[in-house]
Scaffold this active site. Structure first.
Site, short mmCIF file in Angstrom:
data_model
loop_
_atom_site.label_atom_id
_atom_site.label_comp_id
_atom_site.label_asym_id
_atom_site.label_seq_id
_atom_site.Cartn_x
_atom_site.Cartn_y
_atom_site.Cartn_z
N ARG A 1 0.93 -1.07 0.17
CA ARG A 1 -0.01 -0.12 0.19
C ARG A 1 0.89 1.15 -0.20
NH1 ARG A 1 -5.41 1.11 -0.58
NH2 ARG A 1 -6.01 -0.97 0.02
N GLY B 1 -2.13 -4.55 8.43
CA GLY B 1 -2.91 -5.39 8.43
C GLY B 1 -3.44 -5.47 7.00
N ARG C 1 -5.27 -3.99 4.55
CA ARG C 1 -5.36 -2.93 3.70
C ARG C 1 -3.88 -2.64 3.43
NH1 ARG C 1 -5.03 2.68 2.67
NH2 ARG C 1 -6.68 3.48 1.16
N CYS C 2 -3.05 -2.62 4.29
CA CYS C 2 -1.64 -2.25 4.15
C CYS C 2 -1.06 -3.22 3.22
CB CYS C 2 -0.99 -2.37 5.65
SG CYS C 2 -1.50 -1.37 6.96
N MET C 3 -1.40 -4.44 3.05
CA MET C 3 -0.79 -5.47 2.27
C MET C 3 -1.28 -5.47 0.97
SD MET C 3 -0.24 -8.97 4.82
CE MET C 3 -2.13 -9.11 4.96
#
Length: 409
Positions: free
Chosen positions: A162, A396, A398-400
């Site tokens: 992200r 989490g 979204r970050c990945m």
């Protein structure tokens, strides 16, 4: 690609069609206790377990009709041309500050035996001195670093795709990262969008480039609607970057009419805006209770003369979101229900960091039991994935994930 745009993201919640991931690689095995802080980790993940968790995450996306692309594969396909490959290696070593003559020679000799995919994997993983054949410290720079076990540092945070670049509308920001540790991550994006067959002729606008003087990271960039973009002024993103982004979006006549700059606490627990706030449905958001309000938000719009008009707003998050998204009301779902102990624990494990794959349908870490139960009670459909090892990097679902194409919300 048919008639689709190469990049098309005008919401956080529209059905996810194409996403970019990075499967954790050997870079995680080059984290040691002495260098954890330098590499932005609080603990050392188990690579085999992290890969199993990440594969399960990717499978959930595939099972729900999402095209999954991998950063390492796109990067390898972008350096097929021999001259481009050589340019890429030279730039990568220069930005990694590899200066010893013996080290540079040994690395280039090492790379010459690798195909493109092996090269990309190796550059991501970093290189230990013990991996190089006949390595000799020939220069002062080589000798001065004789106690350090690596000749090329690993890019341990890459599975958080992200952050290095982010999609906004039909374009991207290739980000100037806050930390030296992460800046080389954006080289991959530079080459993918310049040389990969899927993107090089697509005319993808670049709103911000990696040579900007102020930092911004993708975890602070949230596309709330076709008209509204939220950007965090955070530990990793400068206010000046938000202003530059607003000017360039308005100059290029994208659909965005308002950029909301959220001034959030500058700490690791609140690292990016998406660690404390994500959108999961048209009128529902997960939040960390610590930013509920009142908080300061700067609304940025385009003035009649083309200059930016900036208004300081001080209100609750609920009221601000309802106002700018033109909704009667919104529902804020607190991490772990706001319990001071459970919320702190589950926030640390990214309980507020959800990846929405369709309105009201999200991917979450299974370990955040309290938050997940509350989301289900609110009618949100959950896809739970294990994240015991993945979360050690403080990120989490979204970050990945970096959405490349979403349907309209």
């Amino acid at each position: 690609m048919s008639n689709e745009k190469a990049i098309d993201v005008t919401s956080e919640i529209g059905k996810l069609k194409t996403v970019l991931l990075h499967r954790p690689g050997r870079e995680l095995e080059n984290i040691t206790p002495d260098f954890m802080e330098r590499l932005l980790f609080d603990d050392i993940p188990d690579l085999e377990a992290a890969r199993k968790e990440h594969d399960a995450f990717a499978q959930v996306l595939k099972d729900n009709g999402v095209e999954v692309l991998y950063l390492e594969e796109l990067a390898a396909e972008s350096i097929e041309d021999k001259e481009v490959r050589q340019k890429f290696i030279e730039q990568f070593l220069e930005e990694a500050h590899v200066s010893g003559e013996g080290t540079i020679k040994a690395l280039k000799d090492h790379f010459s035996d690798l195909d493109n995919k092996e090269l990309i994997d190796t550059l991501m993983a970093g290189v230990r001195k013990t991996e190089l054949k006949d390595y000799k410290a020939e220069s002062l720079a080589d000798m001065a670093s004789s106690d350090y076990p690596l000749v090329l540092d690993p890019l341990t945070n890459l599975y958080f795709t992200r952050d290095p670049f982010a999609t906004i509308g039909t374009g991207i920001t290739i980000n100037q990262m806050r930390t030296e540790t992460r800046n080389r991550e954006t080289i991959f994006a530079e080459y993918i969008f310049k040389y990969h067959p899927r993107f090089k002729d697509a005319g993808v606008p670049i709103w911000l480039n990696r040579d900007e003087k102020t930092s911004i990271e993708g975890g602070d960039e949230l596309v709330l609607s076709e008209k509204v973009l939220a950007v965090g002024i955070s530990q990793r993103t400068d206010a000046a970057s938000v202003e530059k982004l607003a000017k360039r979006l308005f100059e290029n006549n994208e659909s965005f009419e308002t950029i909301l700059a959220f001034d959030i606490p500058k700490s690791r627990a609140f690292m990016h805006l998406d660690t404390v706030f994500t959108m999961i449905d048209h009128d529902k958001f997960t939040i960390h209770p610590g930013i509920e309000g009142p908080l300061t938000v700067f609304s940025i719009t385009k003035g009649k003369d083309g200059d930016l008009e900036i208004e300081r707003e001080r209100d609750t998050l609920e009221h601000l979101l309802a106002k700018h998204l033109e909704l009667d009301n919104v529902e804020l779902i607190r991490c772990a229900g706001g319990d001071p102990i459970d919320a702190a624990r589950e926030q640390w494990n990214d309980g507020s960091n959800t990846l929405t794959i369709a309105p009201g349908e999200v991917v979450v870490y299974a370990r955040n039991h309290v938050t997940n139960r509350i989301l289900e009670e609110k009618g949100i459909k959950l896809h739970k994935v294990e994240g015991t090892e993945l979360v050690r990097g403080r990120g989490g679902p979204r970050c990945m994930s970096m959405p490349l194409i979403r349907e309209k919300a």
